[in-house]
Motif scaffolding. Structure first.
Motif, short mmCIF file in Angstrom:
data_model
loop_
_atom_site.label_atom_id
_atom_site.label_comp_id
_atom_site.label_asym_id
_atom_site.label_seq_id
_atom_site.Cartn_x
_atom_site.Cartn_y
_atom_site.Cartn_z
N PHE A 292 2.30 -4.30 3.96
CA PHE A 292 3.00 -3.97 5.20
C PHE A 292 2.46 -2.70 5.86
N ARG A 293 1.55 -1.98 5.19
CA ARG A 293 1.17 -0.66 5.68
C ARG A 293 -0.34 -0.45 5.87
N LEU A 294 -1.14 -0.93 4.97
CA LEU A 294 -2.57 -0.66 5.04
C LEU A 294 -3.28 -1.55 6.07
N PRO A 295 -4.38 -1.06 6.65
CA PRO A 295 -5.19 -1.91 7.55
C PRO A 295 -5.69 -3.15 6.82
N GLU A 296 -5.96 -4.19 7.58
CA GLU A 296 -6.33 -5.48 7.00
C GLU A 296 -7.59 -5.39 6.15
N VAL A 297 -8.55 -4.56 6.54
CA VAL A 297 -9.79 -4.46 5.78
C VAL A 297 -9.52 -3.93 4.37
N SER A 298 -8.56 -3.02 4.24
CA SER A 298 -8.22 -2.49 2.92
C SER A 298 -7.44 -3.51 2.10
N MET A 299 -6.63 -4.32 2.76
CA MET A 299 -5.91 -5.37 2.04
C MET A 299 -6.91 -6.39 1.47
N ARG A 300 -7.98 -6.68 2.23
CA ARG A 300 -9.01 -7.57 1.72
C ARG A 300 -9.65 -7.01 0.45
N ASP A 319 -1.52 1.67 -12.42
CA ASP A 319 -2.15 2.97 -12.14
C ASP A 319 -3.46 2.78 -11.38
N GLU A 320 -4.22 1.75 -11.75
CA GLU A 320 -5.48 1.47 -11.04
C GLU A 320 -5.23 1.11 -9.58
N LEU A 321 -4.20 0.29 -9.38
CA LEU A 321 -3.86 -0.10 -8.01
C LEU A 321 -3.44 1.11 -7.18
N ASN A 322 -2.61 1.98 -7.77
CA ASN A 322 -2.14 3.16 -7.04
C ASN A 322 -3.31 4.07 -6.65
N LYS A 323 -4.30 4.19 -7.53
CA LYS A 323 -5.47 5.02 -7.21
C LYS A 323 -6.28 4.39 -6.08
N ALA A 326 -4.38 5.01 -2.83
CA ALA A 326 -4.53 6.41 -2.40
C ALA A 326 -5.90 6.66 -1.77
N TRP A 327 -6.94 6.10 -2.38
CA TRP A 327 -8.29 6.27 -1.84
C TRP A 327 -8.43 5.59 -0.49
N ARG A 328 -7.87 4.41 -0.35
CA ARG A 328 -7.95 3.68 0.92
C ARG A 328 -7.20 4.44 2.02
N GLU A 329 -6.05 5.02 1.66
CA GLU A 329 -5.29 5.80 2.65
C GLU A 329 -6.10 7.00 3.13
N GLN A 330 -6.79 7.67 2.22
CA GLN A 330 -7.61 8.81 2.61
C GLN A 330 -8.76 8.37 3.52
N SER A 331 -9.38 7.24 3.21
CA SER A 331 -10.50 6.77 4.03
C SER A 331 -10.05 6.37 5.43
N ALA A 339 5.67 6.88 7.37
CA ALA A 339 6.11 5.79 6.49
C ALA A 339 4.97 4.84 6.14
N TYR A 340 3.78 5.08 6.69
CA TYR A 340 2.63 4.23 6.39
C TYR A 340 1.91 4.65 5.12
N SER A 341 2.28 5.76 4.54
CA SER A 341 1.64 6.25 3.33
C SER A 341 2.38 5.75 2.09
N VAL A 342 1.80 4.77 1.41
CA VAL A 342 2.40 4.23 0.19
C VAL A 342 2.44 5.32 -0.89
N THR A 343 1.39 6.11 -0.97
CA THR A 343 1.30 7.15 -1.98
C THR A 343 2.38 8.20 -1.80
N ALA A 344 2.59 8.65 -0.58
CA ALA A 344 3.62 9.66 -0.31
C ALA A 344 5.02 9.11 -0.57
N LEU A 345 5.25 7.86 -0.17
CA LEU A 345 6.57 7.26 -0.38
C LEU A 345 6.88 7.11 -1.87
#
Length: 558
Positions: A292-300, A319-323, A326-331, A339-345
């Motif tokens: 519901f939050r990340l851009p489509e390219v990151s979901m792919r 834990d691997e998924l969360n990392k 987090a990396w995709r959000e930074q990129s 509310a678009y930050s899964v890591t912060a939430l």
């Protein structure tokens, strides 16, 4: 001796079948609703004997007593039109209302362009100009079926035969138009004046009637689950909003059930559905939050990580998924204060001031209710006819026996309830006029009332599925422009919601003329204020969308 006696009973039953006026095969919502509607009519119950046959054990549904904060994974959005029908036949009063949730608003957006449209009950009025409080109500299927069974239990004119399979159906051999003979697994034979198929996609009644069905299986699997989350704060909208994001792999929907629980319906590719179902529930929860939050390219990219792990005989760890998230959000430079930050939430405490944009997104999923993750294939199908003729005379189809639909619009169960309402009305009219309830003359109005209405909905949902599966830039642009233009036209949105059942079923002509008149006024005002811009957008987007839908429709034909 036991086998010999059983054989004698079978022969006796075949020689002397039990007379039944209406035999309903199938104890799902559509079949139970039809039986309930017929039994609720004093004229019908006094004149007809109604028998419902179900292979499963309905006592499990009748005695269903879940824990207070535990919800089933099969949930349906009951429209206001369907709810009005259930109220009219007296069944809605048996629904456990504290296990239902209203849908007051819908947020729908494109997974690639983020073009968004919002539907709200506050924008809707009935033909009598009465404002609506809600667009629909989320109800567990078991809650509805239990309510219908409880209602039927007080009806002497309706008999339920469960834990009994239909072994075969044959036409009675006698002069004139013989009736269907339904052979049951307990040795009984029912002679049916009218045989109703409410027995699902692989309908034995439809096979007996010789009615063909057309359609196709989607390259899509639906994942369902019950999600747990923190309650909304005083600064956020209540959990009465349904959210749906259209990703190229399929739509993902977040449907409210209570303050702290919601239902998931995620349509995606079969390999990914299988991999997610095999993953740790925490991984599924993380993927839902990301979807519901990340851009489509990151979901792919995340989809590929889940698939790679599954193909290697393991599963992606939480834990691997969360990392990865987090990396995709930074990129993507996702602001951690939104509310678009899964890591912060995932790190924030519940309550307090919500992050920016929380009104545009569903609550953050904290866990998945144990034992609720499941998946099933999706398809579209429509019977060539609803009423049997010739050797298949005295048969009629309702619900999934007549049609199946993609769940993206939440219309499957509502179409079945609409069938039950229309057929019950036809049977009641035949009884009142002294007619034969199994005759084609009595049943023809049902087919006229429901076939085209169902076909319109099936076709629209099928085209939407194909349209949002496309990723080509011109297609994404055209559908995004259309969605954003639609979001500005409240009258058209209201008309769409009414056609989807948010308003009670009424005279189509009066509703149509009212909507058309209001729509013309809205369009006229828009054109007068910005004629050149309006002509360009409507002409270009309309021509592009029309051509696209024609190509998509043609591509699906054999």
């Amino acid at each position: 001796m036991v086998l010999r006696n059983s054989r004698r009973r079978c022969l006796a039953s075949a020689a002397h079948p039990e007379e039944s006026d209406v035999v309903i095969v199938g104890g799902g919502p559509a079949g139970l609703a039809l039986a309930s509607a017929l039994g609720n009519s004093a004229e019908v119950s006094k004149s007809l004997r109604v028998v419902l046959v179900e292979a499963g054990d309905l006592s499990k549904i009748r005695d269903w007593a879940p824990a207070q904060n535990s919800f089933s994974n099969r949930v349906s959005s009951i429209t206001n039109a369907s709810r009005a029908f259930l109220k009219d036949i007296g069944a809605w009063s048996h629904v456990q209302l504290d296990r239902t949730a209203p849908v007051e608003e819908m947020q729908v957006w494109d997974g690639i362009s983020d073009a968004r449209v919002a539907f709200s009950a506050a924008e809707m009025m009935t033909p009598e100009r009465v404002a609506l409080d809600e667009m629909s109500r989320l109800v567990e299927n078991l809650n509805l079926q239990r309510a219908l069974l409880r209602h039927i239990s007080s009806m002497p004119g309706v008999s339920i035969v469960d834990r009994t399979k239909v072994q075969s159906i044959e036409k009675e051999e006698r002069e004139g138009n013989g009736w269907p003979l339904v052979h049951l697994s307990d040795g009984r034979v029912l002679r049916a004046r009218l045989l109703v198929g409410a027995d699902g996609f692989n309908s034995p009644v439809r096979s007996y009637a010789g009615i063909e069905s057309y359609g196709w299986a989607y390259d899509t699997q639906a994942i369902v689950a019950t999600m747990n989350h923190h309650p909304r704060t005083a600064f956020e909208p209540p959990n009465t909003v349904a959210y749906q994001r259209f990703l190229p792999t399929g739509p993902i929907a977040f449907l409210p059930l209570s303050h702290t629980s919601s239902s998931l319906v995620w349509s995606t590719k079969p390999p990914l559905a299988k991999a997610l179902q095999a993953s740790d529930p925490a991984v599924l929860a993380g993927m839902i939050n990301a979807a519901f939050r990340l851009p489509e390219v990151s979901m792919r990219y995340l989809h590929n990580r889940v698939l790679e792990a599954h193909a290697g005989g393991s599963t992606l760890l939480s834990d691997e998924l969360n990392k990865e998230i987090a990396w995709r959000e930074q990129s993507h430079n996702v602001d951690p204060r939104t509310a678009y930050s899964v890591t912060a939430l995932s790190r924030s405490a519940p309550g307090g001031i919500p992050p920016a944009g929380s009104d545009l997104l569903p609550p953050f999923v904290t866990s998945i209710q144990e034992g609720t993750i499941a998946s099933f294939p999706l398809r579209m199908s429509h019977a060539d006819a609803y009423v049997g003729e010739g050797r298949g005379a005295r048969t009629v189809l309702v619900g999934d026996a007549a049609h199946t639909i993609h769940p993206l619009a939440g219309q499957g169960l509502n179409l079945g309830l609409g069938d039950a309402e229309a057929l019950a009305h036809c049977i009641h009219t035949a009884v009142r006029n002294g007619g034969d309830v199994g005759s084609y003359t009595a049943l023809a109005p049902y087919a006229r009332d429901r076939y085209f209405e169902n076909h319109k909905m099936l076709s629209a949902v099928d085209k939407l599925h194909k349209l949002y599966s496309a990723t080509a830039e011109p297609v994404v642009w055209a559908r995004s422009v259309g969605l954003e233009v639609l979001n500005e036209l409240d009258t058209i949105k209201a008309a769409l919601m009414m056609s989807a059942g948010s308003a009670r079923r009424t005279d189509p002509a009066s509703v149509g003329w009212s909507v058309a008149a209001s729509s013309l006024e809205t369009v006229a005002r828009s054109v007068n204020s910005a004629k050149s811009v309006g002509d360009t957008i409507v002409g270009l987007a309309g021509a592009t969308a029309q051509g696209l839908l024609k190509r998509l429709s043609n591509s699906s034909r054999p």
